[in-house]
Design a protein around this motif. Sequence first.
Motif, mmCIF file in Angstrom:
data_model
loop_
_atom_site.group_PDB
_atom_site.id
_atom_site.type_symbol
_atom_site.label_atom_id
_atom_site.label_comp_id
_atom_site.label_asym_id
_atom_site.label_seq_id
_atom_site.Cartn_x
_atom_site.Cartn_y
_atom_site.Cartn_z
ATOM 1 N N PRO A 50 -40.890 -54.550 -40.101
ATOM 2 C CA PRO A 50 -42.324 -54.532 -40.453
ATOM 3 C C PRO A 50 -43.146 -55.591 -39.706
ATOM 4 N N GLY A 66 -48.613 -58.763 -33.336
ATOM 5 C CA GLY A 66 -48.077 -60.000 -32.761
ATOM 6 C C GLY A 66 -46.660 -60.161 -33.272
ATOM 7 N N ARG A 68 -43.044 -62.459 -33.350
ATOM 8 C CA ARG A 68 -42.313 -63.708 -33.060
ATOM 9 C C ARG A 68 -40.815 -63.460 -33.168
ATOM 10 N N THR A 74 -36.204 -58.506 -33.418
ATOM 11 C CA THR A 74 -37.425 -58.992 -32.752
ATOM 12 C C THR A 74 -37.119 -59.433 -31.307
ATOM 13 N N ARG A 217 -38.472 -59.391 -47.478
ATOM 14 C CA ARG A 217 -37.587 -58.590 -46.638
ATOM 15 C C ARG A 217 -37.762 -57.131 -47.052
#
Length: 260
Positions: A50, A66, A68, A74, A217
Motif C-alpha cells: 500500500p 512517493g 521509501r 519497496t 500492516r
Amino acid sequence: MKSEYKVQLVDKRVLGETCAVLTFSCPEISKEARPGQFINLSCSRFLKRPFGVMCTDEEKGTFSIGVRKVGKGTEDILASEVGEEFTVLGPLGNGFCFDGIKRLLLVGGGTGIFPIYFAACYAGKLGIPVTVVNGYRSKCDAFLYDDFSKVTKDFYVTTDSGDLGVKGTVMASLEELDDSLLNDATCLVVGPGIMMQKVSEWAKQKGISCYVSLEQRMACGIGACLVCVCKIKAEQEGKEFVHKRCCKDGPVFRAEEVIW
Ligand SMILES: Cc1cc2nc3c(=O)[nH]c(=O)nc-3n(C[C@H](O)[C@H](O)[C@H](O)COP(=O)(O)OP(=O)(O)OC[C@H]3O[C@@H](n4cnc5c(N)ncnc54)[C@H](O)[C@@H]3O)c2cc1C
Ligand code: FES
C-alpha cells in the motif's frame, strides 16, 4: 468491488538514495483518487504493497506515489524502470473529507509527507487556506521542499538535526504558529504513530478538530482479511472500543477516536 488496473510506470523522480516519486498512467485512478486514499501496488512479493496517493494529473491520466525503501518489496519497486508494467488496486480507503473545511493545518512526517502533499494541492484548488508543517530528519532528507513551497506560503519545516527550519520535532513549529493560522482550522496528520499521537494531544488542547491517517500492516487492502484492524473508541455503542479495518473504514480517522 474495487477495480484492478494494469498500469505503466511513466516517470521516476529519484529523491536521494532510498526514495523516489513514481508516476503511473491510469486515467481511472487519476480521476477518482482523493487525498488520504491509497493504492495497492504489485511487486516482486506475493502481496501488493500500500502507498498513499501523492498527486494526480487528470489531463495526463496519471497518478504519483512517493516510495521509501523499507524491505524487499519497496526495494524492487524502486529499482523498476520507466515503461515497466504493474498491477494496481485502487483508489482504496475512505480519504479525507474536505466538506465544511475553512482552513487546513497539515502535518507530515516520514513518508506521510507524500499524501500530505496531495491534501495541500487539493485544498489549494478548492480555495481553502493551507498551512503545512513537515518534520524531517535533516536538510538532505527534506523531500518535496520546493514543491510544498510552491503550494503555500505558510510552509514550515522542522529537522531533528537543525540544519533546516526549526530544530526539533513538528511540535516545536506547531507551538510557534500564529493564532491566525489556527482559528477555524482542521488538522490532518500523516506520519509516524508517535508524531500523530503528540499532534492529536496538542490539537485537543487547542480545541482544533484533528484527523490522522493510520498506517497498519495490510494484506488484502479491501476489508476482507482483517489483518489491518485498529482500536477505535465506541462509547456511544456502550463499549470501550471496536475494531475497525484501517484499509476500508480508514485509513483516516478522527484523532480523538483512536486508541493509540
Ligand atoms: C495506508 C498506507 C499508506 C502507505 N503509504 C506509503 C507511502 O506513501 N510511501 C511509502 O514509502 N510507504 C507507504 N506505506 C508503507 C509501505 O506500504 C511499506 O513500507 C511497504 O509495504 C513495505 O514493503 P516491503 O516489502 O518493502 O517491506 P516488508 O518486507 O514487507 O517489511 C519490511 C519491514 O517494514 C515493516 N513494515 C512494512 N510495512 C509496514 C507498515 N505499513 N507499517 C509499519 N511497518 C511496516 C515490516 O514490519 C518489516 O519490519 C503505507 C502503508 C499503508 C498501510
Ligand atoms: S488489509 Fe485486509 S482487511 Fe484491511
